[in-house]
Design a protein around this motif. Structure first.
Motif, mmCIF file in Angstrom:
data_model
loop_
_atom_site.group_PDB
_atom_site.id
_atom_site.type_symbol
_atom_site.label_atom_id
_atom_site.label_comp_id
_atom_site.label_asym_id
_atom_site.label_seq_id
_atom_site.Cartn_x
_atom_site.Cartn_y
_atom_site.Cartn_z
ATOM 1 N N ASP A 91 0.979 -1.123 -0.007
ATOM 2 C CA ASP A 91 0.038 -0.024 0.020
ATOM 3 C C ASP A 91 1.008 1.136 -0.028
ATOM 4 N N THR A 92 1.040 2.019 -1.140
ATOM 5 C CA THR A 92 1.864 3.094 -1.250
ATOM 6 C C THR A 92 1.415 4.332 -0.710
ATOM 7 N N LYS A 93 0.119 4.193 -0.077
ATOM 8 C CA LYS A 93 -0.321 5.387 0.813
ATOM 9 C C LYS A 93 0.266 5.324 2.373
ATOM 10 N N LEU A 94 0.980 4.186 2.678
ATOM 11 C CA LEU A 94 1.443 4.204 3.870
ATOM 12 C C LEU A 94 3.159 4.389 3.647
ATOM 13 N N LYS A 95 3.669 5.280 4.560
ATOM 14 C CA LYS A 95 5.013 5.901 4.604
ATOM 15 C C LYS A 95 5.884 4.964 5.019
ATOM 16 N N ILE A 96 5.555 4.352 6.114
ATOM 17 C CA ILE A 96 6.606 3.536 6.968
ATOM 18 C C ILE A 96 5.989 1.941 7.209
ATOM 19 N N ARG A 97 4.800 1.757 7.347
ATOM 20 C CA ARG A 97 4.070 0.431 7.704
ATOM 21 C C ARG A 97 3.526 -0.237 6.572
ATOM 22 N N ALA A 98 3.886 -0.089 5.298
ATOM 23 C CA ALA A 98 3.272 -0.883 4.098
ATOM 24 C C ALA A 98 3.732 -2.368 4.281
ATOM 25 N N ASP A 99 4.841 -2.730 4.655
ATOM 26 C CA ASP A 99 5.310 -4.093 4.889
ATOM 27 C C ASP A 99 4.727 -4.906 5.875
ATOM 28 N N TYR A 100 4.297 -4.144 6.974
ATOM 29 C CA TYR A 100 3.618 -4.494 8.237
ATOM 30 C C TYR A 100 2.144 -4.839 7.914
ATOM 31 N N ASP A 101 1.440 -3.847 6.949
ATOM 32 C CA ASP A 101 0.182 -3.879 6.481
ATOM 33 C C ASP A 101 0.194 -5.260 5.677
ATOM 34 N N HIS A 102 0.960 -5.667 4.874
ATOM 35 C CA HIS A 102 0.932 -6.629 4.132
ATOM 36 C C HIS A 102 1.193 -8.062 4.859
ATOM 37 N N PHE A 103 2.142 -7.757 5.712
ATOM 38 C CA PHE A 103 2.301 -9.077 6.682
ATOM 39 C C PHE A 103 0.945 -9.509 7.291
ATOM 40 N N LEU A 104 0.323 -8.430 7.927
ATOM 41 C CA LEU A 104 -1.139 -8.888 8.388
ATOM 42 C C LEU A 104 -1.815 -9.311 7.551
ATOM 43 N N TRP A 105 -1.989 -8.852 6.452
ATOM 44 C CA TRP A 105 -3.046 -9.275 5.293
ATOM 45 C C TRP A 105 -2.682 -10.697 4.991
ATOM 46 N N CYS A 106 -1.430 -11.100 5.008
ATOM 47 C CA CYS A 106 -1.002 -12.726 4.710
ATOM 48 C C CYS A 106 -1.430 -13.458 6.075
ATOM 49 N N PHE A 107 -1.650 -13.011 6.960
ATOM 50 C CA PHE A 107 -2.031 -13.689 8.284
ATOM 51 C C PHE A 107 -3.492 -13.747 8.377
ATOM 52 N N TYR A 108 -4.114 -12.631 8.192
ATOM 53 C CA TYR A 108 -5.447 -12.620 8.617
ATOM 54 C C TYR A 108 -6.420 -12.828 7.405
ATOM 55 N N LYS A 109 -5.762 -12.264 6.072
ATOM 56 C CA LYS A 109 -6.701 -12.533 4.912
ATOM 57 C C LYS A 109 -6.388 -13.551 4.237
ATOM 58 N N ARG A 110 -5.211 -13.784 3.837
ATOM 59 C CA ARG A 110 -4.678 -14.760 2.870
ATOM 60 C C ARG A 110 -4.484 -16.055 3.518
ATOM 61 N N LYS A 111 -4.443 -16.225 4.914
ATOM 62 C CA LYS A 111 -4.194 -17.370 5.616
ATOM 63 C C LYS A 111 -2.935 -18.148 5.225
ATOM 64 N N ALA A 112 -1.954 -17.253 5.049
ATOM 65 C CA ALA A 112 -0.781 -18.116 4.606
ATOM 66 C C ALA A 112 -0.234 -18.767 6.107
ATOM 67 N N GLU A 113 0.846 -19.584 5.596
ATOM 68 C CA GLU A 113 1.307 -20.372 6.692
ATOM 69 C C GLU A 113 2.761 -19.831 7.173
ATOM 70 N N PHE A 114 3.467 -19.965 8.245
ATOM 71 C CA PHE A 114 4.684 -19.383 8.622
ATOM 72 C C PHE A 114 5.547 -20.342 9.098
ATOM 73 N N ARG A 115 6.605 -20.378 8.578
ATOM 74 C CA ARG A 115 7.533 -21.439 9.037
ATOM 75 C C ARG A 115 8.938 -20.844 9.461
ATOM 76 N N TYR A 116 9.217 -20.767 11.092
ATOM 77 C CA TYR A 116 10.406 -20.235 11.333
ATOM 78 C C TYR A 116 11.608 -20.967 11.171
ATOM 79 N N MET A 117 12.745 -20.562 10.781
ATOM 80 C CA MET A 117 13.828 -21.120 10.519
ATOM 81 C C MET A 117 14.993 -20.567 11.932
ATOM 82 N N ASP A 118 15.284 -21.579 12.439
ATOM 83 C CA ASP A 118 16.405 -21.241 13.524
ATOM 84 C C ASP A 118 17.581 -20.870 12.917
ATOM 85 N N LEU A 119 17.628 -19.944 12.245
ATOM 86 C CA LEU A 119 19.178 -19.270 11.565
ATOM 87 C C LEU A 119 18.961 -17.843 11.339
ATOM 88 N N VAL A 120 20.045 -17.256 11.495
ATOM 89 C CA VAL A 120 20.161 -15.953 11.233
ATOM 90 C C VAL A 120 20.236 -15.722 9.811
#
Length: 274
Positions: free
Chosen positions: A171-200
């Motif tokens: 969302d280009t209307k957001l100056k700082i939080r567009a990546d945060y907005d997309h992440f929440l969309w992935c979680f709440y709307k798209r119902k994506a899955e998330f895999r934690y990798m125990d590495l840096v």
């Protein structure tokens, strides 16, 4: 192609080459780099072209330069997304680096272990080294609603299934939080899955646009706007209560302190592992 790595730039100085070199030095080679430049005038693109490894990557088509005007960094990222070929997409800002030469190879192995051929897209995410504080920032091993409210994994440590940008870009209307907005969309709307990798996965430079004093207020306002898009009122009130009871402002100060952040993040990692 396994990975598309996007770097948006605008007058980044020497930082652009630092980031690109960390990618080109990987021992896993099934990737492309897309540098989306908004028309830099500081010689950074010329310096990139003069670097031998980068020049060879450009000739081979492994490094693509997309130079055109954009409205902001998120618009630049969206433009780069239009030409991506990889299964997974990583965003690295100028000055950020991959954490060692074997990162992409290890992430590729993680994706091969999982069943990634289904209809549900997956975000693979790892831990982040903050160069500004010298601390290792451990991501939550499970993504929940509270994780989304409080502190999502660092953007530079998330490998996104490309399908997650088919229906929604930033969302280009957001100056700082567009990546945060997309992440929440992935979680709440798209119902994506998330895999934690125990590495840096990434070395984060720190001191980004959201961390400057003048942008803190914008950051807070956009955070409030985004959570109201995806969370119910009762959920928000619950999370705000938890943050208040757990002294969130104090913990944030400790986490960002170069003196105390190392011990804080070690303690957080211990709690996560428990």
């Amino acid at each position: 192609m396994k990975f598309s790595i996007i770097t948006a730039s605008f007058n980044p100085g020497k930082k652009l080459l630092i980031t690109i070199k960390s990618i080109l030095e990987q021992d896993f080679h099934d990737f492309e780099i897309i540098v989306k430049d908004g028309g830099s005038k500081d010689g950074s693109i010329e310096n990139l072209r003069q670097n031998e490894a980068a020049r060879r990557a450009i000739t081979e088509g492994k490094l693509k330069l997309l130079i055109r005007a954009d409205r902001n960094v998120y618009d630049g990222m969206n433009q780069a997304l239009e030409v991506c070929q990889g299964e997974y997409i990583l965003f690295l800002n100028c000055g950020d680096r991959l954490h060692g030469r074997s990162v992409l190879g290890m992430v590729a192995e993680e994706t091969e272990r999982e069943n990634c051929t289904g209809d549900v897209p997956i975000i693979f995410y790892g831990n982040t080294y903050c160069m500004r504080t010298g601390a290792m920032v451990h991501s939550a091993p499970e993504i929940t609603g509270f994780t989304c409210y409080r502190n999502i994994p660092c953007h530079q440590s998330c490998f996104y299934d490309r399908r997650l940008f088919k229906d929604k870009k930033y969302d280009t209307k957001l100056k700082i939080r567009a990546d945060y907005d997309h992440f929440l969309w992935c979680f709440y709307k798209r119902k994506a899955e998330f895999r934690y990798m125990d590495l840096v996965t990434a070395d984060y430079e720190g001191g980004g646009i959201s961390e400057t004093k003048e942008n803190r207020e914008i950051d807070r306002a956009e955070h409030e706007l985004v959570i109201r898009r995806y969370m119910k009122r009762g959920e928000i009130l619950k999370y705000k209560g938890i943050m208040l009871l757990t002294l969130a402002p104090l913990r944030r100060w400790i986490a960002e302190s170069s003196r105390f952040s190392g011990a804080y993040h070690k303690m957080k990692d211990f709690i996560y592992r428990k």
